[in-house]
Design a protein around this motif. Structure first.
Motif, mmCIF file in Angstrom:
data_model
loop_
_atom_site.group_PDB
_atom_site.id
_atom_site.type_symbol
_atom_site.label_atom_id
_atom_site.label_comp_id
_atom_site.label_asym_id
_atom_site.label_seq_id
_atom_site.Cartn_x
_atom_site.Cartn_y
_atom_site.Cartn_z
ATOM 1 N N PHE A 247 -0.216 4.049 1.301
ATOM 2 C CA PHE A 247 -0.565 4.781 2.522
ATOM 3 C C PHE A 247 -0.095 3.970 3.728
ATOM 4 C CE2 PHE A 247 -4.579 7.340 1.018
ATOM 5 C CZ PHE A 247 -3.837 7.926 0.016
ATOM 6 N N ARG A 248 -0.113 4.609 4.878
ATOM 7 C CA ARG A 248 0.203 3.909 6.131
ATOM 8 C C ARG A 248 -0.822 4.332 7.184
ATOM 9 N NH1 ARG A 248 2.810 1.624 3.221
ATOM 10 N NH2 ARG A 248 4.966 0.909 3.313
ATOM 11 N N CYS A 249 -2.112 4.054 6.922
ATOM 12 C CA CYS A 249 -3.150 4.499 7.853
ATOM 13 C C CYS A 249 -2.843 3.976 9.251
ATOM 14 C CB CYS A 249 -4.519 4.028 7.384
ATOM 15 S SG CYS A 249 -4.905 4.653 5.737
ATOM 16 N N GLY B 69 -4.313 -4.392 1.411
ATOM 17 C CA GLY B 69 -3.402 -3.529 0.668
ATOM 18 C C GLY B 69 -4.193 -2.567 -0.227
ATOM 19 N N GLU B 70 -3.484 -1.869 -1.065
ATOM 20 C CA GLU B 70 -4.170 -0.980 -2.011
ATOM 21 C C GLU B 70 -4.276 -1.713 -3.352
ATOM 22 O OE1 GLU B 70 -6.082 1.509 -2.165
ATOM 23 O OE2 GLU B 70 -6.037 1.341 -4.332
ATOM 24 N N TYR C 214 -4.559 3.218 11.742
ATOM 25 C CA TYR C 214 -5.391 2.152 12.308
ATOM 26 C C TYR C 214 -5.238 0.824 11.584
ATOM 27 C CZ TYR C 214 -8.259 3.919 8.473
ATOM 28 O OH TYR C 214 -8.681 4.352 7.248
ATOM 29 N N CYS C 215 -4.503 0.819 10.478
ATOM 30 C CA CYS C 215 -4.442 -0.375 9.626
ATOM 31 C C CYS C 215 -3.012 -0.892 9.493
ATOM 32 C CB CYS C 215 -5.002 -0.044 8.250
ATOM 33 S SG CYS C 215 -4.820 -1.336 7.019
ATOM 34 N N MET C 216 -2.127 -0.004 9.088
ATOM 35 C CA MET C 216 -0.792 -0.409 8.666
ATOM 36 C C MET C 216 0.192 0.635 9.164
ATOM 37 S SD MET C 216 -0.200 -0.886 4.672
ATOM 38 C CE MET C 216 0.917 -1.986 3.961
ATOM 39 N N ILE D 237 -3.783 -6.142 5.851
ATOM 40 C CA ILE D 237 -3.277 -5.846 4.506
ATOM 41 C C ILE D 237 -3.163 -7.099 3.645
ATOM 42 C CG2 ILE D 237 -2.069 -3.701 4.871
ATOM 43 C CD1 ILE D 237 0.425 -5.401 5.568
ATOM 44 N N ASN E 188 -8.161 3.179 -1.696
ATOM 45 C CA ASN E 188 -7.917 4.456 -1.008
ATOM 46 C C ASN E 188 -8.057 5.631 -1.978
ATOM 47 O OD1 ASN E 188 -5.433 4.822 -2.399
ATOM 48 N ND2 ASN E 188 -4.238 3.911 -0.739
ATOM 49 N N CYS F 174 0.845 -1.188 0.000
ATOM 50 C CA CYS F 174 0.000 0.000 0.000
ATOM 51 C C CYS F 174 0.880 1.238 0.000
ATOM 52 C CB CYS F 174 -0.903 0.004 1.231
ATOM 53 S SG CYS F 174 -2.072 1.370 1.184
#
Ligand SMILES: C[S@@+](CC[C@H](N)C(=O)[O-])C[C@H]1O[C@@H](n2cnc3c(N)ncnc32)[C@H](O)[C@@H]1O
Ligand code: SF4
Length: 337
Positions: free
Chosen positions: A23-25, A68-69, A27-29, A333, A97, A21
């Motif tokens: 991004f590195r949100c 993942g994205e 709450y997720c990753m 992810i 995303n 991904c």
């Protein structure tokens, strides 16, 4: 059609097409680096199409591509074209995303994609950047409106609400979605994976979300789409659109869960909170026939007894409470949220 030990049919399949991904949100990753899958470990489009065909023959009606994205996977439209060409094409959805959507949406639409979910947790650029650690809100909004122009419908916005992070934006998100005719789905902050440092006091529950919206825009409950969708939906009494809440923590819906997952490396997983999967990739690459794969998948589903979120709620309400660190889970992810 096959059923598990609680008589839940297998109807939906979520396929993670990549664990990567951009991004590195938080709450997720949240971490900078992960041990990424090697390219050869990730299912090819041919393997995903073969499995999709088998799952459809067992009763799956809807396939969601996620990660993942998913748009980090180059040529994703080619996979969508393959899935659209199946003898019994499933309802294909994409959760993204949105950061790479603007330039890709026409190819996705031409390949057969009709509906899409775009994750947007904040409409404030600085906050959006803080939550995603790498994201550019303008780019995501560009993708969202490009999807609208391309004619995708419905377009749903997914928003995870966290106490002290973006719980003051519930009504802003509602106004934005209503104003532009997007459907909006709030998601309760969940203890997915092992790195997101989940604490129950960061949870903003469904009741609070609905009460906040209802006070400004009166709502009427519609219920779950087809009785088994994760989201409980509401329509605005003034007739302009609908919203929903996915309340897997405060109002778990394990009893009606008809979803299976395939990880980016081909593991068949029967619950979002599972700690292991069944290796369909190894079976395929070792020459298993379709009949063998079907028998294996059916057998796993028929033994399925997962009801993690209901057990978590019982633990949260118990004197000892719930400690997410005691439960090792697969990462979101690789699993596909
Ligand atoms: C894992 S993402 C994968 C697809 C894509 N990268 C995206 O963000 O839409 C799928 C969905 O899971 C949600 N999600 C991730 N971590 C979550 C968490 N801890 N609690 C609730 N939802 C979460 C995301 O907000 C997103 O809507
Ligand atoms: S929620 Fe989606 S965009 Fe955010 S880190 Fe997870 S996979 Fe990436």
């Amino acid at each position: 059609m096959i059923h598990d030990t609680y008589k839940r049919p297998l109807r939906d399949l979520r396929i993670s097409v990549t664990d990567r991904c951009n991004f590195r949100c938080t709450y997720c990753m949240p971490l900078d680096e992960y041990e990424w899958l090697e390219r050869k470990e990730v299912l090819t489009f041919e393997e995903i199409t073969r499995l999709s065909h088998l799952f459809v023959s067992l009763g799956v009606e809807k396939i969601r591509l996620t990660g993942g994205e998913p748009l980090a996977r180059r040529d994703l439209h080619k996979l969508i074209a393959k899935l659209s060409a199946l003898a019994t094409p499933p309802d294909i959805c994409l959760t993204t995303n949105g950061s790479l959507l603007a330039e890709r949406v026409n190819a996705l639409k031409d390949a057969g994609l009709r509906r899409i979910n775009v994750s947007i947790d904040s409409l404030k650029p600085d906050r959006f950047r803080q939550i995603t650690q790498r994201g550019d809100l303008d780019k995501v909004l560009e993708g969202l409106f490009a999807a609208k122009r391309a004619g995708l419908r419905p377009i749903k916005i997914n928003a995870v609400i966290e106490r002290g992070v973006n719980d003051d934006e519930i009504l802003d998100l509602v106004r934005f979605a209503r104003g532009h005719d997007f459907a909006l789905r709030f998601i309760e902050y969940m203890d997915v994976g092992n790195a997101n440092n989940w604490k129950s006091d960061k949870l903003v529950g469904k009741k609070e979300i609905i009460d906040t919206i209802h006070a400004a825009y009166p709502l009427q409950e519609i219920g779950r789409d087809k009785g088994s969708a994760p989201s409980v939906d509401y329509q605005f009494l003034d007739g302009s659109g609908d919203i929903g809440v996915i309340a897997s923590v405060s109002e778990p819906f394990c009893f009606s869960c008809t979803r299976a997952r395939i990880t980016a490396d081909g593991k068949f997983v029967t619950c979002l909170f599972a700690n292991h999967g069944h290796d369909l990739k190894a079976m395929m690459r070792n020459g298993a026939t379709d009949e063998e794969l079907l028998a294996f998948i059916s057998n796993v589903w028929q033994k399925r007894a997962d009801r993690y979120s209901e057990e978590r709620l019982a633990a949260l309400n118990s004197p000892t409470g719930y400690d997410p660190r005691e439960h090792r889970k697969l990462e979101m992810i690789s699993l596909g949220g």
